[in-house]
Design an enzyme around this catalytic site. Sequence first.
Site, mmCIF file in Angstrom:
data_model
loop_
_atom_site.group_PDB
_atom_site.id
_atom_site.type_symbol
_atom_site.label_atom_id
_atom_site.label_comp_id
_atom_site.label_asym_id
_atom_site.label_seq_id
_atom_site.Cartn_x
_atom_site.Cartn_y
_atom_site.Cartn_z
ATOM 1 N N LYS A 177 -26.031 -40.158 -9.175
ATOM 2 C CA LYS A 177 -25.320 -38.897 -9.380
ATOM 3 C C LYS A 177 -24.530 -38.587 -8.117
ATOM 4 C CE LYS A 177 -26.368 -34.141 -10.942
ATOM 5 N NZ LYS A 177 -27.480 -33.232 -11.344
ATOM 6 N N SER A 237 -26.874 -31.260 -15.860
ATOM 7 C CA SER A 237 -25.685 -31.640 -15.129
ATOM 8 C C SER A 237 -25.605 -33.130 -14.785
ATOM 9 C CB SER A 237 -25.600 -30.831 -13.832
ATOM 10 O OG SER A 237 -26.699 -31.121 -12.986
ATOM 11 N N SER A 284 -31.669 -30.608 -15.266
ATOM 12 C CA SER A 284 -30.489 -31.477 -15.241
ATOM 13 C C SER A 284 -30.744 -32.973 -15.308
ATOM 14 C CB SER A 284 -29.641 -31.176 -14.014
ATOM 15 O OG SER A 284 -28.851 -30.048 -14.268
#
Length: 478
Positions: free
Chosen positions: A74, A149, A173
């Site tokens: 990420k 996310s 997330s």
Amino acid sequence: MSAREIARAVRAGERSARGVVEESLAAIAERDGEVHAFLLVTGDEARSAADAIDAAVADGRDPGPLAGVPVALKDNLCTKGIPTTCASRILEGWRPPYDATVVTRLRRAGAVVVGKTNLDEFAMGSSTENSCAGPTRHPADPSRVPGGSSGGSAAAVAAGFVPLALGSDTGGSVRQPAALCGTVGVKPTYGAVSRYGLVAFASSLDQIGPLAASVEDAALLLEVIAGHDPLDSTSIAQAAPEVTASLDVGVAGLRVGVCDELVEGTAPDVVARVQQAADALVDAGAHVTRVSVPEMRYGLSAYYLIAPAEASSNLARYDGVRYGLRVPASDVAAMNVATRTAGFGPEVKRRIMLGTYALSAGYYDAYYAKAQRVRTLLIEAFSRAYEQVDVLLGATAPTTAFPIGERVDDPMAMYMSDVCTIPSNLAGHPAISVPFGTGDDGLPVGVQVLAPALEEARMFQAAAAIERAAPAPGSGTK
Ligand code: GLN
């Protein structure tokens, strides 16, 4: 091929790390134009890392437990010399001077970083639509969101680009996009995985966690990234939990509580899957009961005071001086304002305003302090539940993947996406999402197992049993 199989084959000299990495890069080149899981593909770095692994194997040196396994990060995890954007304009051009601890540990374990994945700006969101680079699309249905996310990381695994990825989970997330994309996602106990080098959103809630195609691969990855790190003052002073050992233990005698608050208000097709998973655990020998943790109902409200409050403080550092973007203006104060106005997107601005308000003099007691007291009540309620059961079971997300655009203009609807995941973050407890069949729309459903702090082994025991019983994709809910 699973991460475990790749590492075994590379370690045995049956496959080259370079060959594995080329396959991953080719898959990305072929389909990521559509999915947009990656913000940056680090092909050259990946190839030379793979060559180094192959050289180690040829020399008889130990290449590590994840030798040659392609992994996606990420883009809020710091990578030395490689852009780390948090999907925000404000970090444009910034290259971190160091690697996050999880990145150091991955490299040491022989994993090969192939790129940085898309996310909601600063990890604020549930759909990966709040990215300055545009949304990621669901690999099974490009008209839908992958969740967020960590949507880029979940999509990268679900699309078969990489067997493993890392995300961050502040309110869900990792688990929510895992559920929506049909992958496994883990939120470890707070402090189990070092946050050093994770760009801070809400420091008392943030944890880095694995995304993988199977429970076993997620367990392998967790063992590599967890364990004490002196560089993070909130890191727990103990070794990584031995979760791979618990995968084949089974659930005979395990007490499982289906949690009312984690099924109420979720879509009927999702509830049906949770019930089916509970039935499967009964068949496997577990004692399954219903449990209520009513304090969970206050979780979302408490989270949306605490998380923005901490975010408003953490994001104060983006002032146009130290990182990335600078918009010139007549004096320093005007430059700060111009930079932050241009650099942050609308959701981040909303969080900064909410958080600043909640912390301001005269409102602090009414909002922030009260939310912290709710957090204590929630932890006490969890403790009472865990006197009766060993793990809790529920939905990960209230619905399957929703259409792109559906919730962008309705922050409350977007925030509700995390109603089932937020309680574990507020309590600091571990939780895992395991794919369990599909909903009425044919899209993946995730069921969630929650456990007390540091009881990851027990959580993986139940997760592995659920995975063994999971219906084949596409089979009906009845
Ligand atoms: N969707 C939640 C939020 O927007 C959780 C995000 C996260 O876990 N990073 O805050």
